[in-house]
Scaffold this motif. Structure first.
Motif, mmCIF file in Angstrom:
data_model
loop_
_atom_site.group_PDB
_atom_site.id
_atom_site.type_symbol
_atom_site.label_atom_id
_atom_site.label_comp_id
_atom_site.label_asym_id
_atom_site.label_seq_id
_atom_site.Cartn_x
_atom_site.Cartn_y
_atom_site.Cartn_z
ATOM 1 N N UNK A 142 -5.005 13.017 0.348
ATOM 2 C CA UNK A 142 -5.579 13.686 1.524
ATOM 3 C C UNK A 142 -7.051 13.353 1.698
ATOM 4 N N UNK A 143 -7.740 13.062 0.590
ATOM 5 C CA UNK A 143 -9.174 12.799 0.648
ATOM 6 C C UNK A 143 -9.493 11.310 0.571
ATOM 7 N N UNK A 144 -8.506 10.464 0.752
ATOM 8 C CA UNK A 144 -8.667 9.027 0.531
ATOM 9 C C UNK A 144 -8.504 8.248 1.824
ATOM 10 N N UNK A 145 -9.473 7.387 2.085
ATOM 11 C CA UNK A 145 -9.347 6.407 3.166
ATOM 12 C C UNK A 145 -9.301 4.986 2.628
ATOM 13 N N UNK A 146 -10.089 4.720 1.575
ATOM 14 C CA UNK A 146 -10.175 3.372 1.025
ATOM 15 C C UNK A 146 -9.681 3.364 -0.417
ATOM 16 N N UNK A 147 -8.952 2.281 -0.765
ATOM 17 C CA UNK A 147 -8.365 2.156 -2.100
ATOM 18 C C UNK A 147 -8.666 0.763 -2.631
ATOM 19 N N UNK A 148 -9.137 0.705 -3.884
ATOM 20 C CA UNK A 148 -9.251 -0.568 -4.600
ATOM 21 C C UNK A 148 -8.137 -0.616 -5.630
ATOM 22 N N UNK A 149 -7.331 -1.665 -5.588
ATOM 23 C CA UNK A 149 -6.236 -1.867 -6.541
ATOM 24 C C UNK A 149 -6.512 -3.157 -7.298
ATOM 25 N N UNK A 150 -6.723 -3.020 -8.590
ATOM 26 C CA UNK A 150 -6.976 -4.201 -9.402
ATOM 27 C C UNK A 150 -5.695 -4.982 -9.626
ATOM 28 N N UNK A 151 -5.859 -6.301 -9.833
ATOM 29 C CA UNK A 151 -4.739 -7.192 -10.184
ATOM 30 C C UNK A 151 -3.607 -7.078 -9.161
ATOM 31 N N UNK A 152 -3.930 -7.383 -7.921
ATOM 32 C CA UNK A 152 -2.974 -7.217 -6.837
ATOM 33 C C UNK A 152 -1.741 -8.078 -6.937
ATOM 34 N N UNK A 153 -1.780 -9.143 -7.739
ATOM 35 C CA UNK A 153 -0.604 -9.998 -7.900
ATOM 36 C C UNK A 153 0.311 -9.519 -9.012
ATOM 37 N N UNK A 154 -0.124 -8.532 -9.777
ATOM 38 C CA UNK A 154 0.699 -8.017 -10.865
ATOM 39 C C UNK A 154 1.785 -7.090 -10.366
ATOM 40 N N UNK A 155 2.681 -6.698 -11.278
ATOM 41 C CA UNK A 155 3.789 -5.831 -10.888
ATOM 42 C C UNK A 155 3.317 -4.500 -10.348
ATOM 43 N N UNK A 156 2.405 -3.824 -11.064
ATOM 44 C CA UNK A 156 1.887 -2.539 -10.598
ATOM 45 C C UNK A 156 1.031 -2.735 -9.362
ATOM 46 N N UNK A 157 0.142 -3.719 -9.410
ATOM 47 C CA UNK A 157 -0.768 -3.936 -8.293
ATOM 48 C C UNK A 157 -0.051 -4.247 -6.994
ATOM 49 N N UNK A 158 0.955 -5.111 -7.049
ATOM 50 C CA UNK A 158 1.650 -5.491 -5.817
ATOM 51 C C UNK A 158 2.417 -4.312 -5.225
ATOM 52 N N UNK A 159 3.010 -3.467 -6.074
ATOM 53 C CA UNK A 159 3.687 -2.278 -5.565
ATOM 54 C C UNK A 159 2.680 -1.257 -5.044
ATOM 55 N N UNK A 160 1.542 -1.119 -5.734
ATOM 56 C CA UNK A 160 0.534 -0.157 -5.302
ATOM 57 C C UNK A 160 -0.059 -0.542 -3.951
ATOM 58 N N UNK A 161 -0.251 -1.836 -3.721
ATOM 59 C CA UNK A 161 -0.746 -2.274 -2.405
ATOM 60 C C UNK A 161 0.225 -1.843 -1.311
ATOM 61 N N UNK A 162 1.503 -2.085 -1.527
ATOM 62 C CA UNK A 162 2.493 -1.734 -0.510
ATOM 63 C C UNK A 162 2.552 -0.226 -0.269
ATOM 64 N N UNK A 163 2.506 0.549 -1.349
ATOM 65 C CA UNK A 163 2.578 2.000 -1.204
ATOM 66 C C UNK A 163 1.334 2.550 -0.526
ATOM 67 N N UNK A 286 13.268 -0.641 3.527
ATOM 68 C CA UNK A 286 12.450 -1.819 3.773
ATOM 69 C C UNK A 286 10.970 -1.562 3.809
ATOM 70 N N UNK A 287 10.525 -0.425 3.274
ATOM 71 C CA UNK A 287 9.102 -0.082 3.307
ATOM 72 C C UNK A 287 8.325 -0.769 2.188
ATOM 73 N N UNK A 288 8.958 -0.934 1.020
ATOM 74 C CA UNK A 288 8.340 -1.641 -0.098
ATOM 75 C C UNK A 288 9.377 -2.570 -0.718
ATOM 76 N N UNK A 289 8.885 -3.573 -1.436
ATOM 77 C CA UNK A 289 9.742 -4.597 -2.017
ATOM 78 C C UNK A 289 9.242 -4.892 -3.433
ATOM 79 N N UNK A 290 10.102 -4.833 -4.447
ATOM 80 C CA UNK A 290 9.634 -5.132 -5.806
ATOM 81 C C UNK A 290 9.312 -6.599 -6.052
#
Length: 322
Positions: A142-163, A286-290
């Motif tokens: 609710x208090x978030x507009x901007x997000x930094x996700x480290x290692x965007x090509x990794x398994x966690x990072x790529x899913x976190x970007x999509x979410x 179809x909202x996210x893809x592993x």
């Protein structure tokens, strides 16, 4: 049944792993027996081989992420029946799912939607649930507009970007140049090459010197992220957490997905299943893809772990048992 095991406590390399004939699991009253169809491979699967585990009995079966068909249910299980398609993320202190059959706590399972394959379900668990827990359990979006996700090509990072994009957030990610084409398909708002660019300077420019509202750190060294946070910012750490700074109004959270099993807290164990249910609904729609990069045969499972260990994988590796 055949299972991939660490044969003894003195063996600590992937080359030491063996396929062995092991006894069928004995069901506890709150467990189900799953006939394994697909398993997901994760970095933790090779990392645990190198460590010492006093709670393990040997030979120890590896594997955390399973998708399969229920063969039998324990005496106390009410909400599952033989024949159902299910998946779940397991407990690394117990024998795992790199086996033809696995026993699993019923409360930690999720049904697989009819439109989702066993491979996709297995690929969605460890990394996907880590990202999901970071954003939807640890962070206050609710208090978030901007997000930094480290290692965007990794398994966690790529899913976190999509979410995070699915949640309507502005997303920045750190990723090396060679993997930026892969990450571009996930539509982050900015990619920062941490090898050639000054991450702090880039973030200050992107946020107009306000800092980032939320950082998901999957790489360690979290102290470097503290100056990057906005006032009242949030830092979610998958690895180490920094000492809490006394001069910043920030929130720091540690994430240990599988720790829910070890906590013995029934509500937290059940939330593993609930999160998997919610995540698979997004996958089904179809909202996210592993982002499966390869589906391997069972005989190639160790080769897949070696590829992950050598950082030769972008996306998820899955192994089919049937």
């Amino acid at each position: 049944m055949q299972a991939l095991v660490v044969p003894t406590a003195t063996l600590h390399t992937l080359s030491d792993l063996e396929w062995q004939e092991r006894p069928m699991p004995v069901l506890k009253p709150d467990e189900v027996l799953i006939k394994t169809q697909s398993v997901g491979l994760n970095p933790v699967d090779y990392k645990v081989v190198t460590g010492d585990h006093p709670t393990w009995t040997y030979p120890h079966t590896l594997g955390l992420d399973v998708a399969g068909i229920i063969e039998a249910v324990g005496a106390n299980v009410q909400n599952y029946r033989p024949g159902q398609r299910v998946c779940g993320h397991g407990n690394l202190t117990q024998n795992g799912c790199f086996a033809e059959y696995v026993s699993f706590p019923a409360d930690a399972l999720a049904d697989i939607p009819t439109t989702v394959s066993f491979e996709t379900a297995a690929a969605s668990l460890c990394a996907g649930l880590t990202a999901y827990q970071a954003l939807y359990r640890k962070a206050n979006l609710n208090a978030v507009q901007t997000v930094l996700i480290h290692a965007g090509a990794g398994g966690v990072g790529s899913m976190a970007i999509q979410l995070a994009k699915q949640a309507g957030k502005t997303v920045y990610t750190t990723v090396s140049k060679g993997k930026q084409a892969f990450v571009a398909a996930l539509h982050p708002d900015a990619q920062i090459d941490y090898r050639t660019e000054d991450v702090d300077h880039q973030l200050q420019t992107l946020t107009h010197h306000q800092g980032v509202d939320l950082i998901v750190n999957t790489i360690g060294h979290p102290e470097a992220d503290l100056p990057r946070l906005a006032y009242n910012g949030q830092l979610v750490c998958v690895l180490d957490t920094p000492a809490f700074p006394t001069n910043q109004a920030v929130t720091i959270s540690n994430l240990d997905l599988g720790g829910a099993h070890r906590s013995g807290n029934p509500a937290q164990i059940a939330d593993l299943g609930q999160m998997a249910f919610e995540l698979l609904a997004l996958v089904a729609n179809g909202k996210v893809d592993p982002l499966i990069s390869d589906v391997l045969r069972r005989d190639d499972l160790v080769t897949g772990l070696k590829r992950i260990q050598a950082d030769q994988v972008v996306g998820k590796l899955v192994v089919n048992f049937d």
